[in-house]
Design a protein around this motif. Structure first.
Motif, PDB file in Angstrom:
ATOM      1  N   LEU A   9       0.827  -1.199   0.000  1.00 54.86           N
ATOM      2  CA  LEU A   9       0.000   0.000   0.000  1.00 54.86           C
ATOM      3  C   LEU A   9       0.868   1.258   0.000  1.00 54.86           C
ATOM      4  N   MET A  10       1.961   1.228   0.757  1.00 47.29           N
ATOM      5  CA  MET A  10       2.884   2.363   0.764  1.00 47.29           C
ATOM      6  C   MET A  10       3.543   2.522  -0.601  1.00 47.29           C
ATOM      7  N   ASP A  11       3.897   1.413  -1.232  1.00 43.45           N
ATOM      8  CA  ASP A  11       4.482   1.452  -2.568  1.00 43.45           C
ATOM      9  C   ASP A  11       3.492   2.072  -3.566  1.00 43.45           C
ATOM     10  N   CYS A  12       2.224   1.730  -3.447  1.00 42.75           N
ATOM     11  CA  CYS A  12       1.207   2.316  -4.323  1.00 42.75           C
ATOM     12  C   CYS A  12       1.164   3.833  -4.161  1.00 42.75           C
ATOM     13  N   LEU A  13       1.199   4.307  -2.919  1.00 42.40           N
ATOM     14  CA  LEU A  13       1.198   5.754  -2.689  1.00 42.40           C
ATOM     15  C   LEU A  13       2.450   6.405  -3.267  1.00 42.40           C
ATOM     16  N   ASN A  14       3.598   5.764  -3.098  1.00 40.34           N
ATOM     17  CA  ASN A  14       4.832   6.295  -3.692  1.00 40.34           C
ATOM     18  C   ASN A  14       4.681   6.433  -5.198  1.00 40.34           C
ATOM     19  N   ARG A  15       4.127   5.397  -5.828  1.00 42.01           N
ATOM     20  CA  ARG A  15       3.962   5.400  -7.288  1.00 42.01           C
ATOM     21  C   ARG A  15       2.931   6.428  -7.753  1.00 42.01           C
ATOM     22  N   LEU A  16       2.074   6.864  -6.841  1.00 45.56           N
ATOM     23  CA  LEU A  16       1.107   7.914  -7.163  1.00 45.56           C
ATOM     24  C   LEU A  16       1.677   9.306  -6.869  1.00 45.56           C
ATOM     25  N   GLY A  17       2.947   9.352  -6.458  1.00 40.28           N
ATOM     26  CA  GLY A  17       3.606  10.640  -6.255  1.00 40.28           C
ATOM     27  C   GLY A  17       3.597  11.161  -4.834  1.00 40.28           C
ATOM     28  N   TYR A  18       3.475  10.287  -3.860  1.00 38.14           N
ATOM     29  CA  TYR A  18       3.447  10.699  -2.463  1.00 38.14           C
ATOM     30  C   TYR A  18       4.652  10.162  -1.710  1.00 38.14           C
ATOM     31  N   ASP A  19       5.205  10.999  -0.837  1.00 39.74           N
ATOM     32  CA  ASP A  19       6.252  10.574   0.080  1.00 39.74           C
ATOM     33  C   ASP A  19       5.590  10.022   1.337  1.00 39.74           C
ATOM     34  N   ILE A  20       6.241   9.075   1.959  1.00 35.77           N
ATOM     35  CA  ILE A  20       5.758   8.521   3.225  1.00 35.77           C
ATOM     36  C   ILE A  20       6.872   8.685   4.240  1.00 35.77           C
ATOM     37  N   GLU A  21       6.521   9.226   5.379  1.00 33.92           N
ATOM     38  CA  GLU A  21       7.490   9.458   6.446  1.00 33.92           C
ATOM     39  C   GLU A  21       7.078   8.638   7.660  1.00 33.92           C
ATOM     40  N   ILE A  22       7.992   7.832   8.169  1.00 38.12           N
ATOM     41  CA  ILE A  22       7.726   7.031   9.363  1.00 38.12           C
ATOM     42  C   ILE A  22       8.577   7.604  10.488  1.00 38.12           C
ATOM     43  N   ARG A  23       7.925   7.956  11.571  1.00 36.36           N
ATOM     44  CA  ARG A  23       8.616   8.566  12.695  1.00 36.36           C
ATOM     45  C   ARG A  23       8.409   7.698  13.931  1.00 36.36           C
ATOM     46  N   VAL A  24       9.476   7.416  14.632  1.00 34.42           N
ATOM     47  CA  VAL A  24       9.405   6.627  15.862  1.00 34.42           C
ATOM     48  C   VAL A  24       9.733   7.544  17.027  1.00 34.42           C
ATOM     49  N   ARG A  25       8.887   7.520  18.036  1.00 33.32           N
ATOM     50  CA  ARG A  25       9.137   8.342  19.227  1.00 33.32           C
ATOM     51  C   ARG A  25       8.694   7.594  20.472  1.00 33.32           C
ATOM     52  N   GLU A  26       9.268   7.990  21.568  1.00 38.47           N
ATOM     53  CA  GLU A  26       8.928   7.365  22.842  1.00 38.47           C
ATOM     54  C   GLU A  26       7.520   7.767  23.262  1.00 38.47           C
ATOM     55  N   THR A  27       6.852   6.886  23.996  1.00 35.50           N
ATOM     56  CA  THR A  27       5.515   7.178  24.502  1.00 35.50           C
ATOM     57  C   THR A  27       5.524   7.108  26.025  1.00 35.50           C
ATOM     58  N   THR A  28       4.555   7.767  26.625  1.00 36.81           N
ATOM     59  CA  THR A  28       4.431   7.699  28.082  1.00 36.81           C
ATOM     60  C   THR A  28       3.609   6.492  28.509  1.00 36.81           C
ATOM     61  N   GLU A  29       2.956   5.855  27.536  1.00 36.54           N
ATOM     62  CA  GLU A  29       2.132   4.679  27.805  1.00 36.54           C
ATOM     63  C   GLU A  29       3.018   3.437  27.898  1.00 36.54           C
ATOM     64  N   PRO A  30       2.532   2.382  28.559  1.00 37.83           N
ATOM     65  CA  PRO A  30       3.316   1.142  28.627  1.00 37.83           C
ATOM     66  C   PRO A  30       3.527   0.496  27.257  1.00 37.83           C
ATOM     67  N   VAL A  31       2.549   0.670  26.360  1.00 37.57           N
ATOM     68  CA  VAL A  31       2.635   0.115  25.015  1.00 37.57           C
ATOM     69  C   VAL A  31       2.346   1.232  24.027  1.00 37.57           C
ATOM     70  N   GLY A  32       3.152   1.327  22.984  1.00 37.16           N
ATOM     71  CA  GLY A  32       2.964   2.369  21.983  1.00 37.16           C
ATOM     72  C   GLY A  32       1.842   2.047  21.014  1.00 37.16           C
ATOM     73  N   HIS A  33       1.523   3.012  20.140  1.00 33.70           N
ATOM     74  CA  HIS A  33       0.448   2.866  19.168  1.00 33.70           C
ATOM     75  C   HIS A  33       0.943   3.230  17.776  1.00 33.70           C
ATOM     76  N   LEU A  34       0.296   2.675  16.762  1.00 28.82           N
ATOM     77  CA  LEU A  34       0.540   3.054  15.387  1.00 28.82           C
ATOM     78  C   LEU A  34      -0.410   4.180  15.028  1.00 28.82           C
ATOM     79  N   VAL A  35       0.098   5.230  14.391  1.00 30.21           N
ATOM     80  CA  VAL A  35      -0.730   6.371  14.029  1.00 30.21           C
ATOM     81  C   VAL A  35      -0.431   6.748  12.585  1.00 30.21           C
TER      82      VAL A  35
END
Length: 111
Positions: A81-107
């Motif tokens: 799906l990310m490859d499809c967006l790239n081929r449609l002319g979109y950049d995708i940025e994935i950012r990893v950061r610390e969370t205050t929760e015991p388990v992180g979330h995907l956003v």
């Protein structure tokens, strides 16, 4: 979940992930894939592409694009799906950061 009364009707306020609210397995993965699918549909619409044109750009068949636009994304990996967006002319940025929760979330966010 939180319950509220709106115009005399009791409603249950969901989380930001409807898949988790429905207790579906891999809810975070489904949320990401559905978000990517929405972005693909928007890109196709904004660019005025036919399904055949979009299929050619994304390296898919037209029937697969048709299925995707109907929300049938279970047969696609997040990477595809990310490859499809790239081929449609979109950049995708994935950012990893610390969370205050015991388990992180995907956003998934979009500009």
């Amino acid at each position: 979940m939180n319950k509220r009364i709106i115009e005399g009707i009791e409603v249950e306020v969901g989380s930001s992930n409807v898949f988790a609210d429905l207790d579906l397995p891999d809810a975070d993965k489904l949320k990401i894939k559905s978000g990517l699918t929405v972005q693909i549909a928007k890109a196709i619409c904004e660019q005025g592409l036919t399904q055949a044109e979009a299929a050619n750009r994304m390296g898919l068949t037209q029937p697969k694009v048709s299925s995707l636009l109907r929300g049938e994304f279970s047969n696609f990996s997040e990477r595809k799906l990310m490859d499809c967006l790239n081929r449609l002319g979109y950049d995708i940025e994935i950012r990893v950061r610390e969370t205050t929760e015991p388990v992180g979330h995907l956003v998934l966010t979009h500009a």
